[in-house]
Every structure is written in structure tokens, then in C-alpha cells.
Design a protein around this motif. Structure first.
Motif, PDB file in Angstrom:
ATOM      1  N   SER A 233      59.467  20.262 -39.360  1.00  8.60           N
ATOM      2  CA  SER A 233      60.602  20.524 -40.138  1.00  8.60           C
ATOM      3  C   SER A 233      60.615  21.876 -40.196  1.00  8.60           C
ATOM      4  N   PRO A 234      61.099  22.703 -39.260  1.00  4.13           N
ATOM      5  CA  PRO A 234      61.309  24.157 -39.355  1.00  4.13           C
ATOM      6  C   PRO A 234      62.030  24.692 -40.651  1.00  4.13           C
ATOM      7  N   GLN A 235      63.229  23.767 -40.818  1.00  9.66           N
ATOM      8  CA  GLN A 235      63.995  24.241 -42.165  1.00  9.66           C
ATOM      9  C   GLN A 235      62.988  24.489 -43.295  1.00  9.66           C
ATOM     10  N   VAL A 236      62.051  23.790 -43.540  1.00 10.98           N
ATOM     11  CA  VAL A 236      61.526  23.743 -44.899  1.00 10.98           C
ATOM     12  C   VAL A 236      60.445  24.920 -45.069  1.00 10.98           C
ATOM     13  N   ILE A 237      60.023  25.473 -43.871  1.00 12.99           N
ATOM     14  CA  ILE A 237      59.432  26.735 -43.929  1.00 12.99           C
ATOM     15  C   ILE A 237      60.240  27.793 -44.337  1.00 12.99           C
ATOM     16  N   ALA A 238      61.542  27.665 -43.598  1.00 13.67           N
ATOM     17  CA  ALA A 238      62.630  28.718 -43.723  1.00 13.67           C
ATOM     18  C   ALA A 238      63.093  28.673 -45.110  1.00 13.67           C
ATOM     19  N   GLU A 239      63.057  27.570 -45.781  1.00 17.60           N
ATOM     20  CA  GLU A 239      63.665  27.500 -47.152  1.00 17.60           C
ATOM     21  C   GLU A 239      62.473  28.106 -48.098  1.00 17.60           C
ATOM     22  N   HIS A 240      61.126  28.096 -47.768  1.00 19.63           N
ATOM     23  CA  HIS A 240      60.184  28.477 -48.617  1.00 19.63           C
ATOM     24  C   HIS A 240      60.313  30.032 -48.572  1.00 19.63           C
TER      25      HIS A 240
ATOM     26  N   ILE B  31      63.054  31.529 -48.221  1.00 21.86           N
ATOM     27  CA  ILE B  31      64.060  32.045 -49.048  1.00 21.86           C
ATOM     28  C   ILE B  31      63.817  31.885 -50.733  1.00 21.86           C
ATOM     29  N   ALA B  32      62.956  30.997 -50.912  1.00 20.88           N
ATOM     30  CA  ALA B  32      62.546  30.682 -52.504  1.00 20.88           C
ATOM     31  C   ALA B  32      61.871  32.332 -52.616  1.00 20.88           C
ATOM     32  N   LEU B  33      60.762  32.580 -51.633  1.00 18.99           N
ATOM     33  CA  LEU B  33      60.004  33.807 -51.977  1.00 18.99           C
ATOM     34  C   LEU B  33      60.986  35.029 -52.301  1.00 18.99           C
ATOM     35  N   ILE B  34      62.048  35.090 -51.329  1.00 20.16           N
ATOM     36  CA  ILE B  34      63.049  36.223 -51.523  1.00 20.16           C
ATOM     37  C   ILE B  34      63.696  36.064 -52.924  1.00 20.16           C
ATOM     38  N   LEU B  35      64.215  34.722 -53.168  1.00 20.90           N
ATOM     39  CA  LEU B  35      65.026  34.943 -54.347  1.00 20.90           C
ATOM     40  C   LEU B  35      64.098  35.215 -55.647  1.00 20.90           C
ATOM     41  N   THR B  36      63.122  34.719 -55.650  1.00 17.10           N
ATOM     42  CA  THR B  36      62.152  34.629 -56.807  1.00 17.10           C
ATOM     43  C   THR B  36      61.700  36.102 -57.134  1.00 17.10           C
ATOM     44  N   LEU B  37      61.330  36.868 -55.779  1.00 19.56           N
ATOM     45  CA  LEU B  37      61.165  38.392 -56.210  1.00 19.56           C
ATOM     46  C   LEU B  37      62.240  39.187 -56.498  1.00 19.56           C
ATOM     47  N   ASN B  38      63.367  38.744 -55.902  1.00 23.00           N
ATOM     48  CA  ASN B  38      64.701  39.671 -56.108  1.00 23.00           C
ATOM     49  C   ASN B  38      65.160  39.249 -57.610  1.00 23.00           C
ATOM     50  N   ARG B  39      65.200  38.028 -57.850  1.00 21.48           N
ATOM     51  CA  ARG B  39      66.069  37.723 -59.197  1.00 21.48           C
ATOM     52  C   ARG B  39      64.987  37.493 -60.298  1.00 21.48           C
ATOM     53  N   LYS B  40      63.881  37.597 -59.923  1.00 23.36           N
ATOM     54  CA  LYS B  40      62.987  37.768 -61.121  1.00 23.36           C
ATOM     55  C   LYS B  40      62.809  36.182 -61.807  1.00 23.36           C
ATOM     56  N   THR B  41      62.916  35.245 -61.268  1.00 23.53           N
ATOM     57  CA  THR B  41      63.221  33.903 -62.034  1.00 23.53           C
ATOM     58  C   THR B  41      61.934  33.636 -62.716  1.00 23.53           C
ATOM     59  N   GLN B  42      60.828  33.997 -62.163  1.00 23.64           N
ATOM     60  CA  GLN B  42      59.399  33.600 -62.689  1.00 23.64           C
ATOM     61  C   GLN B  42      59.092  34.241 -64.105  1.00 23.64           C
ATOM     62  N   LYS B  43      59.674  35.576 -64.017  1.00 27.42           N
ATOM     63  CA  LYS B  43      59.592  36.397 -65.343  1.00 27.42           C
ATOM     64  C   LYS B  43      60.523  35.898 -66.213  1.00 27.42           C
TER      65      LYS B  43
ATOM     66  N   ILE C  24      61.619  28.071 -36.389  1.00 23.04           N
ATOM     67  CA  ILE C  24      61.489  28.552 -37.879  1.00 23.04           C
ATOM     68  C   ILE C  24      62.463  29.916 -38.104  1.00 23.04           C
ATOM     69  N   GLY C  25      62.383  30.912 -37.330  1.00 18.37           N
ATOM     70  CA  GLY C  25      63.114  31.942 -37.258  1.00 18.37           C
ATOM     71  C   GLY C  25      64.473  31.739 -37.436  1.00 18.37           C
ATOM     72  N   ARG C  26      64.964  30.724 -36.574  1.00 17.73           N
ATOM     73  CA  ARG C  26      66.548  30.528 -36.276  1.00 17.73           C
ATOM     74  C   ARG C  26      66.952  29.706 -37.614  1.00 17.73           C
ATOM     75  N   ALA C  27      65.975  28.972 -37.893  1.00 17.39           N
ATOM     76  CA  ALA C  27      66.571  28.031 -39.350  1.00 17.39           C
ATOM     77  C   ALA C  27      66.647  29.156 -40.366  1.00 17.39           C
ATOM     78  N   PHE C  28      65.845  30.022 -40.429  1.00 11.57           N
ATOM     79  CA  PHE C  28      65.959  31.046 -41.643  1.00 11.57           C
ATOM     80  C   PHE C  28      67.106  31.665 -41.382  1.00 11.57           C
ATOM     81  N   CYS C  29      67.457  32.315 -40.277  1.00  4.18           N
ATOM     82  CA  CYS C  29      68.709  32.988 -39.702  1.00  4.18           C
ATOM     83  C   CYS C  29      69.785  32.343 -40.001  1.00  4.18           C
TER      84      CYS C  29
END
Ligand code: NAD
Length: 329
Positions: free
Chosen positions: A101-108, A110-122, A155-160
Motif C-alpha cells: 500500500s504505497p499510499q499509506v506511507i505517503a499518507e504518513h 503528509i501526517a508528519l508534514i501537517l503536524t510539524l507545520n500546524r503544530k497540532t500536537q502542541k 511511494i514517491g508517486r503516491a506522495f506526489c
């Protein structure tokens, strides 16, 4: 066929037993990792099934061959932990799961990007303490930002595709350009060009001798100051010690990693009651702009189901002398 399943994770038996219909294969589960010190456990088995924490170097493979092992079946896509040449020399077939499931790695990623950027954990922690201030929560728009993808395979393509949907500009670096992406207007660049032009760099290439420490001080010095780096591929693609220097200089603005060079000593275990001896890892944890997840990108119900299904199919193909479509040659 009698198979020794090494590095068994707590969730795996249930999934394997579900797809091992009529107990066609005799699966013996070991929690221990397979490496040159634990090969004795493989005595009496024709096949071993291994996880990313198992290290099958030349020494280990020679010992397995002496025990009569004829098949190494990986429960992963990456195979940097297996000495493929030695397996070939010793007449042992190596199978893997090229795509579950290449999508699932790509989705993760994105989760890292959004968490770091929008600081949702904070925000989550802060709001639970009735602190509704916006201080320290400012992020940046992803829309319009330049994303550099290193490795445009499955995975890179799914991420793209996801990042295109968010309105980002994508550039890529790969040793082999992908026509489908080029037709979508994705521009391939040299590695250095990608480093200097990207606001976010996401790593999706395999770990090979060429990509080992691809991201080192030389590379970090070439990135845009404050850029974000995401690694969901393999830890050793980033030199962690040198990443710390770049983080201290604020050259790396954000670092999101699901993988770490020496993760086998730490990940997939509960280390909450012991003192972690890895000072580099502990220093990484101390940065407020570093997000670490414990190699969980693959861990969804769908992906774990696919891994179990394909692993059982690999056993059956080998036993039936069928074409081994997932063989690493
Ligand atoms: P893939 O084989 O489809 O794609 C890999 C791409 O990297 C290919 O396009 C290849 O040409 C490119 N590449 C190879 N060497 C390169 C180099 N030196 N420089 C730049 N590009 C290079 O693989 P995939 O399915 O997309 O998986 C990529 C990696 O993701 C795997 O190797 C694995 O390490 C990792 N992975 C991680 C998880 C996780 O849970 N975190 C799960 C699955 C896979």
C-alpha cells in the motif's frame, strides 16, 4: 511448509493465521530477531520469514544455508537488511512484498508534514490544559510551496499526487525518471538543484550504498535555510549526527522522521522503563521542531492485511515451484 517467522510483532499472528487457510503452512513464531547470533533457531526450517529488524548479513546467511534454509521471505518492501549477493551464492531465494500500500506511507509523510507545520500536537496538549492562546502555533501555507521528492517510485508517486492536490509545486530527483510524472508537469532536477529549491524535501528512495548518508552536512548546507525534511524511507539515508548540527544552526527548520539509523535498538519495543543509551536519538528528541514516529508508516489495517496475504502467497508460490513474482534477483 514449515516456516520460522522471526521478529514477530504483537499484531502479526492474528493476521497470518487468518490467511494461512486450513493451516497449509506450519508457522512457528519467534519474537527474537534473526541475526548471526540467533540462526540456531532456524534449525529444522526450510524457510525463514523476516522483518525489518532482522539483520541477515553474509555470516548469518552462510549459517542459514548450512542449516538447509532455502527461502528468505521478507515482510517488507525494503531489503537493505539482507545480503542479497550472499543469498544468491548460497542458493537461497529471497522474496519480498514489492507493494502492499504505497499510499499509506505517503499518507504518513503528509501526517508528519501537517503536524510539524500546524503544530497540532502542541495545540492538542495546550488546549487540554485550557490554554487557548495562539502563541507558538503559527504555521505556513502548503499551497504554492515547492516540494522536492527524492525517489519517485511507488511511494514517491503516491506522495506526489497528494501534494499536487494540495496545490504544491513538485520537483523530483531520481536515478530513473518517471514518464507518468513528467506528463503531469513534474520537473526532474539534479540532487543539488532539488536541495536548494525545495521548501519541503520528502525522502522515498531505498537505502543503498549510494543513498547511505545521502543527507549529510554537505547536503544540509545546500538546502533552503529553514526547510523541512521528511524521511519515511530508511533511517541511514540521513546522517543523524550531522542533522543535529544542521538543526542547531537552524539550517533544517523542521525534521519529521519515521525511521532512524539505529532504530533496531529502540523501535518496536516499549522502552519507557529503561534508560535509552543512544545519545544522538535522545538529542533529536529534545528539539521542538523534530517529530519522530516509531516506524509506523505502514501500520494500517489495510496494509497489514496485504502484508499477511502476500507473505502467505510467497510461501505457497515457493512450495509449489510456481513463478516467484516477488523474488529479488
Ligand atoms: P520503489 O522501488 O517503487 O521506488 C524507489 C525509487 O527510488 C525508484 O524510483 C528508484 O529509481 C529510486 N532510487 C533508487 N536509488 C536512488 C538514488 N540513489 N537516488 C534517488 N532515487 C533513487 O520503492 P517504494 O515502494 O516507493 O519504497 C521506497 C522505500 O520506502 C523502500 O525502499 C523502503 O525503504 C521505504 N518504506 C518504508 C516504510 C515505512 O513503514 N516507513 C514502508 C514501506 C517502504
Amino acid at each position: 511448509m514449515k516456516i520460522a517467522v522471526f521478529g514477530t510483532q504483537f499484531y502479526e499472528q492474528e493476521y497470518f493465521n487468518k490467511f494461512n487457510i486450513d493451516n497449509k503452512h506450519e508457522l512457528v513464531f519467534f519474537e527474537e530477531s534473526l541475526n548471526s547470533k540467533t540462526t540456531h533457531l532456524a534449525k529444522g526450517f526450510k524457510a525463514v520469514c523476516v522483518f525489518i529488524t532482522d539483520i541477515l548479513d553474509k555470516n548469518c546467511i552462510e549459517k542459514l544455508a548450512k542449516l538447509g534454509v532455502k527461502l528468505i521471505d521478507l515482510r517488507s518492501a525494503g531489503y537493505n537488511n539482507i545480503d542479497i549477493k550472499s543469498a544468491k551464492v548460497n542458493n537461497i531465494k529471497v522474496l519480498r512484498i514489492p507493494a502492499y500500500s504505497p499510499q499509506v506511507i505517503a499518507e504518513h509523510a503528509i501526517a508528519l508534514i501537517l503536524t510539524l507545520n500546524r503544530k497540532t500536537q502542541k495545540a492538542y496538549n495546550q488546549v487540554r490544559e485550557n490554554n487557548f492562546s495562539l502563541q507558538n502555533l503559527m504555521g505556513f501555507n502548503l499551497y504554492g510551496k515547492t516540494i522536492g521528492i527524492v525517489g519517485t517510485g511507488k511511494i514517491g508517486r503516491a506522495f506526489c499526487n497528494i501534494m499536487l492536490g494540495l496545490g504544491c509545486k513538485i520537483i523530483a530527483f531520481d536515478i530513473k525518471e518517471n514518464e507518468e510524472l513528467k506528463q503531469k508537469g513534474i520537473q526532474y532536477k539534479t540532487f543539488d538543484e532539488l536541495l536548494s529549491a525545495s521548501d519541503i524535501i520528502s525522502i522515498h528512495c531505498p537505502l543503498t550504498p549510494k543513498t547511505n548518508h545521502l543527507f549529510d552536512t554537505k547536503a544540509f548546507d545546500k538546502i533552503k535555510k529553514g526547510a523541512m525534511i521528511i524521511n519515511t524511507s530508511r533511517g541511514a539515508i540521513i546522517n543523524a549526527e550531522e542533522a543535529i548540527i544542521a538543526l542547531k544552526k537552524e539550517q533544517i527548520g523542521y525534521l519529521g522522521i519515521d525511521v532512524y539509523e539505529k532504530e533496531s535498538n529502540i523501535f518496536f519495543k516499549d522502552c519507557s522503563q529503561i534508560i535509552i543509551q543512544d545519545d544522538i536519538f535522545e538529542r533529536l528528541l529534545s528539539f521542538n521542531n523534530v517529530l519522530i514516529t516509531p516506524h509506523q508508516a505502514f501500520y494500517t489495517q489495510e496494509a497489514v492485511t496485504e502484508i499477511a496475504k502476500i507473505t502467505i502467497k510467497n510461501f505457497t508460490d515457493f512450495e509449489n515451484n510456481s513463478v516467484l513474482e516477488n523474488e529479488i534477483k
